[in-house]
Design a protein around this motif. Structure first.
Motif, PDB file in Angstrom:
ATOM      1  N   ASP A   1      -7.749   5.104  -1.367  1.00  0.00           N
ATOM      2  CA  ASP A   1      -8.966   5.026  -2.176  1.00  0.00           C
ATOM      3  C   ASP A   1      -8.761   4.174  -3.419  1.00  0.00           C
ATOM      4  OD1 ASP A   1     -11.710   5.784  -2.122  1.00  0.00           O
ATOM      5  OD2 ASP A   1     -11.368   7.073  -3.862  1.00  0.00           O
ATOM      6  N   ASN A   2      -7.717   3.368  -3.429  1.00  0.00           N
ATOM      7  CA  ASN A   2      -7.554   2.406  -4.505  1.00  0.00           C
ATOM      8  C   ASN A   2      -8.733   1.430  -4.465  1.00  0.00           C
ATOM      9  OD1 ASN A   2      -6.387   0.398  -6.359  1.00  0.00           O
ATOM     10  ND2 ASN A   2      -4.447   1.406  -5.925  1.00  0.00           N
ATOM     11  N   PHE A   3      -9.011   0.774  -5.585  1.00  0.00           N
ATOM     12  CA  PHE A   3     -10.157  -0.134  -5.623  1.00  0.00           C
ATOM     13  C   PHE A   3     -10.003  -1.186  -4.527  1.00  0.00           C
ATOM     14  CE2 PHE A   3     -12.857  -3.553  -7.202  1.00  0.00           C
ATOM     15  CZ  PHE A   3     -14.009  -2.832  -7.476  1.00  0.00           C
ATOM     16  N   PRO A   4     -11.098  -1.551  -3.842  1.00  0.00           N
ATOM     17  CA  PRO A   4     -10.978  -2.468  -2.698  1.00  0.00           C
ATOM     18  C   PRO A   4     -10.211  -3.746  -2.990  1.00  0.00           C
ATOM     19  CG  PRO A   4     -13.173  -1.512  -2.748  1.00  0.00           C
ATOM     20  CD  PRO A   4     -12.476  -1.027  -3.983  1.00  0.00           C
ATOM     21  N   THR A   5     -10.457  -4.386  -4.134  1.00  0.00           N
ATOM     22  CA  THR A   5      -9.753  -5.629  -4.425  1.00  0.00           C
ATOM     23  C   THR A   5      -8.241  -5.422  -4.426  1.00  0.00           C
ATOM     24  OG1 THR A   5     -11.564  -6.610  -5.664  1.00  0.00           O
ATOM     25  CG2 THR A   5      -9.367  -7.403  -6.177  1.00  0.00           C
ATOM     26  N   ASP A   6      -7.782  -4.335  -5.034  1.00  0.00           N
ATOM     27  CA  ASP A   6      -6.349  -4.051  -5.062  1.00  0.00           C
ATOM     28  C   ASP A   6      -5.796  -3.947  -3.643  1.00  0.00           C
ATOM     29  OD1 ASP A   6      -7.813  -3.032  -7.431  1.00  0.00           O
ATOM     30  OD2 ASP A   6      -5.833  -2.529  -8.174  1.00  0.00           O
ATOM     31  N   ARG A   7      -6.535  -3.234  -2.791  1.00  0.00           N
ATOM     32  CA  ARG A   7      -6.079  -3.064  -1.412  1.00  0.00           C
ATOM     33  C   ARG A   7      -6.096  -4.390  -0.657  1.00  0.00           C
ATOM     34  NH1 ARG A   7      -9.842  -0.384   0.993  1.00  0.00           N
ATOM     35  NH2 ARG A   7     -11.201   0.347  -0.701  1.00  0.00           N
ATOM     36  N   TYR A   8      -7.156  -5.152  -0.848  1.00  0.00           N
ATOM     37  CA  TYR A   8      -7.267  -6.419  -0.126  1.00  0.00           C
ATOM     38  C   TYR A   8      -6.165  -7.396  -0.546  1.00  0.00           C
ATOM     39  CZ  TYR A   8     -12.075  -4.729   0.697  1.00  0.00           C
ATOM     40  OH  TYR A   8     -13.183  -3.979   1.020  1.00  0.00           O
ATOM     41  N   VAL A   9      -5.912  -7.483  -1.842  1.00  0.00           N
ATOM     42  CA  VAL A   9      -4.864  -8.381  -2.317  1.00  0.00           C
ATOM     43  C   VAL A   9      -3.499  -7.932  -1.792  1.00  0.00           C
ATOM     44  CG1 VAL A   9      -3.633  -9.209  -4.363  1.00  0.00           C
ATOM     45  CG2 VAL A   9      -6.129  -9.151  -4.351  1.00  0.00           C
ATOM     46  N   ALA A  10      -3.250  -6.630  -1.840  1.00  0.00           N
ATOM     47  CA  ALA A  10      -1.977  -6.114  -1.333  1.00  0.00           C
ATOM     48  C   ALA A  10      -1.822  -6.406   0.157  1.00  0.00           C
ATOM     49  CB  ALA A  10      -1.872  -4.609  -1.599  1.00  0.00           C
ATOM     50  N   GLU A  11      -2.906  -6.248   0.922  1.00  0.00           N
ATOM     51  CA  GLU A  11      -2.853  -6.554   2.348  1.00  0.00           C
ATOM     52  C   GLU A  11      -2.515  -8.025   2.580  1.00  0.00           C
ATOM     53  OE1 GLU A  11      -6.570  -5.448   4.085  1.00  0.00           O
ATOM     54  OE2 GLU A  11      -6.293  -3.298   3.700  1.00  0.00           O
ATOM     55  N   GLY A  12      -3.147  -8.903   1.802  1.00  0.00           N
ATOM     56  CA  GLY A  12      -2.906 -10.331   1.971  1.00  0.00           C
ATOM     57  C   GLY A  12      -1.473 -10.711   1.644  1.00  0.00           C
ATOM     58  N   ILE A  13      -0.941 -10.154   0.556  1.00  0.00           N
ATOM     59  CA  ILE A  13       0.433 -10.480   0.171  1.00  0.00           C
ATOM     60  C   ILE A  13       1.423  -9.916   1.181  1.00  0.00           C
ATOM     61  CG2 ILE A  13       2.209 -10.007  -1.568  1.00  0.00           C
ATOM     62  CD1 ILE A  13      -0.014 -10.278  -3.681  1.00  0.00           C
ATOM     63  N   ALA A  14       1.143  -8.705   1.685  1.00  0.00           N
ATOM     64  CA  ALA A  14       2.033  -8.127   2.702  1.00  0.00           C
ATOM     65  C   ALA A  14       2.093  -9.022   3.929  1.00  0.00           C
ATOM     66  CB  ALA A  14       1.556  -6.724   3.075  1.00  0.00           C
ATOM     67  N   ALA A  15       0.939  -9.527   4.356  1.00  0.00           N
ATOM     68  CA  ALA A  15       0.922 -10.421   5.513  1.00  0.00           C
ATOM     69  C   ALA A  15       1.633 -11.740   5.201  1.00  0.00           C
ATOM     70  CB  ALA A  15      -0.523 -10.684   5.936  1.00  0.00           C
ATOM     71  N   GLU A  16       1.430 -12.227   4.007  1.00  0.00           N
ATOM     72  CA  GLU A  16       2.003 -13.505   3.584  1.00  0.00           C
ATOM     73  C   GLU A  16       3.532 -13.453   3.487  1.00  0.00           C
ATOM     74  OE1 GLU A  16      -0.199 -15.921   0.343  1.00  0.00           O
ATOM     75  OE2 GLU A  16       1.364 -14.824  -0.715  1.00  0.00           O
ATOM     76  N   ARG A  17       4.043 -12.313   3.047  1.00  0.00           N
ATOM     77  CA  ARG A  17       5.483 -12.202   2.779  1.00  0.00           C
ATOM     78  C   ARG A  17       6.225 -11.360   3.806  1.00  0.00           C
ATOM     79  NH1 ARG A  17       6.692 -16.172   0.366  1.00  0.00           N
ATOM     80  NH2 ARG A  17       8.480 -15.279  -0.753  1.00  0.00           N
ATOM     81  N   GLY A  18       5.550 -10.939   4.870  1.00  0.00           N
ATOM     82  CA  GLY A  18       6.215 -10.158   5.905  1.00  0.00           C
ATOM     83  C   GLY A  18       6.591  -8.767   5.451  1.00  0.00           C
TER      84      GLY A  18
END
Length: 404
Positions: A125-142
């Motif tokens: 339930d973290n703010f959507p932007t925080d979750r979306y950015v974290a998802e993108g970086i996780a995908a970007e950095r493996g």
């Protein structure tokens, strides 16, 4: 008989209300935690800036003051609202960009020093932007996201975080005040738990800066991000801020290498050399107009004092809960009942709240709606009266009856 009148009469901060544009109207504004009312002094400040600073000094303004404004105003924000010593806070970019820069810089640093740390811990339930950015970086950095499942009427507890972090954790991303429920996290304890596990922590302060006391240095926080258009009243799209603890600044490489973060911005050389200190986390040309607007509110916060503002915030949200209990029997509280566990807003739950919110907006009563079935009442302490809360809750009761 009104129960608000004696509360307003006894409010030591009541006189601040007249210093906001529109506060004298009959409109009930329950959305100060999304966009704060403008401070009346801002109009004159912006006019003077256009006439004297921009119009009078022109390009000379960069050399005279604008180049240093992101860090100078950042230091003011750190001192007044964030519990941060000078040299650790800068203003510019959006919240999303700051999140990307600091999350990416943090995980890259941790993984360089300990390749086994491949997880970012964040709650559902973290703010959507925080979750979306974290998802993108996780995908970007493996990397892998490790999710903490939380109730939408609560937030991350110490026990939940202890269970989630471990030898694979690189970074924990947490909100100080939950955007939906207003859950106020135990920041010192959660920071300690993450550090004990060998991880860094990034705090999202969007729903607390300017309303709830923050002590970044006292918490031994690593990183923080926040916006300035909610309780800091900087206006639509006003620039965000980032905090990097001084002990980490030399170790982190921020990924958006712009000319303003260069050690010598006007060298215009072939390679990038980061500036020393917090300035290395600045990327592009600072949004000076947006920073001009937020200075008026920072002055009011300093004048009133953040502890007094928090006391008013607790009183306002407690009054809203009391009125909801007595006048809205079909509604349930979707925020912590204990004000010590609650930030500056209150969420009330009912299945018809989407329709209720639409009806209220038609009548100049402006709350927010958040799924599932949540009417969010954001009460900006310096611009909100107890009478406004009382009139707003009466309107909610009427709208609920009409939509049944």
């Amino acid at each position: 008989m009104s129960t608000a009148a004696p509360l307003d009469a006894a409010d030591p901060l009541a006189h601040f209300r007249e210093r906001f544009v529109g506060a004298e109207s009959d409109l009930v504004y329950f959305d100060g935690n999304s966009l704060g009312r403008p401070v009346a002094a801002t109009a004159g400040r912006l006019g003077a800036f256009v006439r004297d600073d921009w119009g009078g000094r022109l390009i000379r303004g960069w050399d005279e003051q604008w180049m240093e404004l992101p860090t100078r105003l950042g230091d003011d924000l750190g001192r007044i609202c964030l519990g941060a010593a000078p040299g650790q806070t800068a203003i510019g970019d959006s919240t999303t960009v700051w999140l990307y820069k600091l999350i990416r810089a943090a995980v890259d640093h941790v993984v360089r020093t300990d390749p086994a740390r491949t997880e970012i811990v964040i709650d559902t339930d973290n703010f959507p932007t925080d979750r979306y950015v974290a998802e993108g970086i996780a995908a970007e950095r493996g990397l892998t996201l490790r999710w903490i499942e939380v109730e939408t009427s609560a937030g991350v507890t110490a026990d939940q975080l202890r269970e989630a972090v471990g030898e694979r954790t690189a970074l924990v991303v947490l909100c100080h005040v939950a955007y939906r429920a207003a859950w106020l996290a135990d920041a010192p304890e959660l920071t300690r738990i993450a550090h004990d596990a060998g991880a860094l922590v990034l705090w999202d302060l969007c729903h607390s800066a300017g309303s709830v006391p923050v002590a970044l240095d006292g918490w031994d926080a690593d990183l923080a991000v926040g916006c300035t258009y909610k309780y800091l009243n900087g206006g639509p799209g006003s620039p965000a801020f980032g905090y990097v603890n001084a002990r980490l600044q030399a170790d982190l490489t921020q990924p958006i290498q712009g000319w303003m973060g260069h050690a010598d911005p006007f060298l215009m050389g072939p390679g990038y050399a980061p500036a020393k200190g917090m300035r290395r986390f600045i990327s592009g040309t600072p949004p000076i107009l947006g920073m001009v607007a937020m200075q008026s509110m920072l002055e009011l916060v300093e004048e009133a004092g953040i502890e007094a503002i928090r006391a008013k915030s607790v009183a306002l949200t407690s009054y809203a809960v009391e009125l909801a209990d007595t006048t809205l029997p079909a509604v349930t509280l979707a925020s912590p009942r204990d004000p010590a566990q609650r930030g500056g807003h209150v969420t009330l739950h009912h299945d018809r709240m989407r329709a209720v919110t639409a009806r209220l907006w038609e009548r100049d009563v402006i709350p927010d709606y958040r799924d599932p079935g949540g009417l969010r009442i954001g009460l900006s302490p310096l611009s909100t009266s107890f009478d406004e809360v009382e009139r707003g809750l009466e309107a909610v009761a009427t709208a609920l009856r009409e939509t049944s």
